[in-house]
Design a protein around this motif. Structure first.
Motif, mmCIF file in Angstrom:
data_model
loop_
_atom_site.group_PDB
_atom_site.id
_atom_site.type_symbol
_atom_site.label_atom_id
_atom_site.label_comp_id
_atom_site.label_asym_id
_atom_site.label_seq_id
_atom_site.Cartn_x
_atom_site.Cartn_y
_atom_site.Cartn_z
ATOM 1 N N ASP A 175 3.302 12.144 -11.105
ATOM 2 C CA ASP A 175 2.774 12.830 -11.224
ATOM 3 C C ASP A 175 2.891 13.621 -12.763
ATOM 4 O O ASP A 175 3.216 13.742 -13.297
ATOM 5 C CB ASP A 175 2.771 13.836 -10.403
ATOM 6 C CG ASP A 175 4.572 15.238 -9.749
ATOM 7 O OD1 ASP A 175 4.970 14.831 -11.101
ATOM 8 O OD2 ASP A 175 4.819 15.045 -9.235
ATOM 9 N N ASP A 232 1.837 6.125 -17.103
ATOM 10 C CA ASP A 232 0.654 5.687 -16.102
ATOM 11 C C ASP A 232 0.194 3.871 -16.030
ATOM 12 O O ASP A 232 -0.011 3.767 -14.934
ATOM 13 C CB ASP A 232 -0.850 6.150 -15.671
ATOM 14 C CG ASP A 232 -1.242 6.624 -14.742
ATOM 15 O OD1 ASP A 232 -0.834 6.938 -13.192
ATOM 16 O OD2 ASP A 232 -2.868 6.031 -13.721
ATOM 17 N N ASN A 286 0.430 -1.431 -0.150
ATOM 18 C CA ASN A 286 0.444 -0.097 -0.165
ATOM 19 C C ASN A 286 1.133 1.151 0.086
ATOM 20 O O ASN A 286 1.150 1.287 0.934
ATOM 21 C CB ASN A 286 -0.164 -0.070 1.367
ATOM 22 C CG ASN A 286 -0.822 -0.347 2.321
ATOM 23 O OD1 ASN A 286 0.891 -0.743 2.115
ATOM 24 N ND2 ASN A 286 -1.329 -0.957 3.461
ATOM 25 N N ALA A 292 5.424 6.124 -8.765
ATOM 26 C CA ALA A 292 4.472 6.369 -8.966
ATOM 27 C C ALA A 292 4.966 7.961 -9.739
ATOM 28 O O ALA A 292 6.245 8.096 -10.267
ATOM 29 C CB ALA A 292 4.213 7.146 -7.539
ATOM 30 N N GLU A 334 1.501 7.745 -3.408
ATOM 31 C CA GLU A 334 1.019 7.984 -4.653
ATOM 32 C C GLU A 334 1.767 8.804 -5.212
ATOM 33 O O GLU A 334 2.108 8.917 -6.325
ATOM 34 C CB GLU A 334 -0.398 8.139 -4.977
ATOM 35 C CG GLU A 334 -1.391 6.829 -4.825
ATOM 36 C CD GLU A 334 -1.095 6.680 -6.376
ATOM 37 O OE1 GLU A 334 -0.962 6.256 -6.856
ATOM 38 O OE2 GLU A 334 -1.023 5.332 -5.556
ATOM 39 N N ARG A 335 2.388 9.544 -4.361
ATOM 40 C CA ARG A 335 3.478 10.790 -4.846
ATOM 41 C C ARG A 335 4.413 11.266 -5.245
ATOM 42 O O ARG A 335 5.188 10.243 -4.212
ATOM 43 C CB ARG A 335 3.377 11.992 -3.975
ATOM 44 C CG ARG A 335 1.843 12.877 -4.122
ATOM 45 C CD ARG A 335 1.127 13.450 -3.418
ATOM 46 N NE ARG A 335 2.584 13.644 -1.801
ATOM 47 C CZ ARG A 335 3.088 14.231 -1.503
ATOM 48 N NH1 ARG A 335 3.007 15.813 -1.259
ATOM 49 N NH2 ARG A 335 3.898 13.999 0.038
ATOM 50 N N LYS A 387 3.170 1.691 -14.119
ATOM 51 C CA LYS A 387 3.382 1.810 -12.577
ATOM 52 C C LYS A 387 3.335 0.008 -12.562
ATOM 53 O O LYS A 387 2.535 -0.743 -12.874
ATOM 54 C CB LYS A 387 2.408 2.261 -11.940
ATOM 55 C CG LYS A 387 1.860 4.002 -11.905
ATOM 56 C CD LYS A 387 1.004 4.448 -11.085
ATOM 57 C CE LYS A 387 0.607 5.084 -11.047
ATOM 58 N NZ LYS A 387 -0.810 5.618 -9.823
#
Lengths: 75, 75, 75, 75, 75, 75, 75
Positions: free
Chosen positions: G39, G14, A4, G37, A7-8, G17
């Motif tokens: 952005d 994306d 887990n 990750a 995300e960044r 990942k």
């Protein structure tokens, strides 16, 4: 790789607070030091700092401007 | 490294107000002087300034544009 | 260094309005002139201007784009 | 230097509308022409234009992108 | 120079829609073509395009990124 | 040139979705591939990609950062 | 090329990942690693990292600043 995971991308470095990181600058210099603080611009506050490259030297404290960074890695 | 340290990288330099700092510019020049004021762009107001590099010189007062800075260190 | 000094780096230059300043550009040129006006981008309006560097010359009035400036100093 | 001078650096150039200006670009080229219009980014519309530098040439009308400018001077 | 001329520098180019323009890029390349569309970033859509420079070539349609442009001129 | 053409430069490329485009980068590399998606920053998603330049190679999928692009052309 | 494909270029990456990606930097270095990750600035968090170029090396974790990237490709 954690199940887990956050995300960044910045979290890759944020997890390294208090630990040693290596920072590669756009001018080719490499800096290692203990990460004290960072922000979203990737400005970094390091301590116990070694600078490699054309001018090897040591600093107690350094503030690196984020826009000069190529990449950073916890080491 | 302080126990209850501030969070922002800029604070690494803000704590050095009134003290000597070393500033390394992207063009390779190094500037030392007493830090009078700074802002979030890393624009710096220094006094009693020495510039190293290809043109060594002294200034009473200098304003350094933040986007020309690689890193800065209290010395 | 003044006791109750202003807080913004730009004030180091703002105090020099009407006086001679030296401006060092990122391309190595150095410009001296009387500071008439400046803004937060460090755009500068100088008068009675001397440009040093590869092309020495004089101008009555000049507008320097702020993002070309390394540093500026009242002289 | 005018007694009640305007405050913005851009006004140094704005006063030169309809007159000849010299523009020095970051790539070393120099452009002279009659200033027709300018904006806050320092984008410039010149007419009756001469370009000096490695490729001397003439244009009737030119639009110069502001971020390529080192400085500009009414001449 | 028109008596009641528009105020924005971009209009120097906007008036040239449907006509031939010359575009000089920051990397030294020169591009000529018929201007179809432009925006405030100076992104340009040209047609019937010739590229001069180290790699001469022709394109039917080209999109030039505004931040790569030194200047542009209706020809 | 179409009679009722769209106004935005980006549309020059947007019309080429699903077709072959050539992309010239600021570092001199040229990339050809099938355009899948683009955005206003000119970030491009290409497929069936050939890269020319100092390191010729092929990719199935590539994401090109918009700010590295000089120009792009449907071919 | 998928029939109902996503619209944003960033989605090209994306979708990768947890998989291996190759990243080409503006300074010529190439980095491969597992994408953890990303952005919208294209800042990337990679793991199990190999850096090619003048300084070959390996890292467990790396944060790459988005503005240093030319392009990235799932491999």
């Amino acid at each position: 790789m954690n199940e887990n995971m956050p995300e960044r991308p910045i979290d890759a470095l944020d997890r390294a607070k208090g630990k040693k990181v290596l920072v590669k600058l756009k001018n080719g210099e490499e800096i290692t030091g203990t990460l004290v603080a960072l922000d979203l611009h990737l400005n970094l506050w390091l301590e116990d700092v070694d600078i490699q490259g054309e001018n090897k030297r040591k600093f107690n404290i350094i503030l690196i401007r984020g826009d000069t960074i190529l990449y950073a890695s916890p080491v």
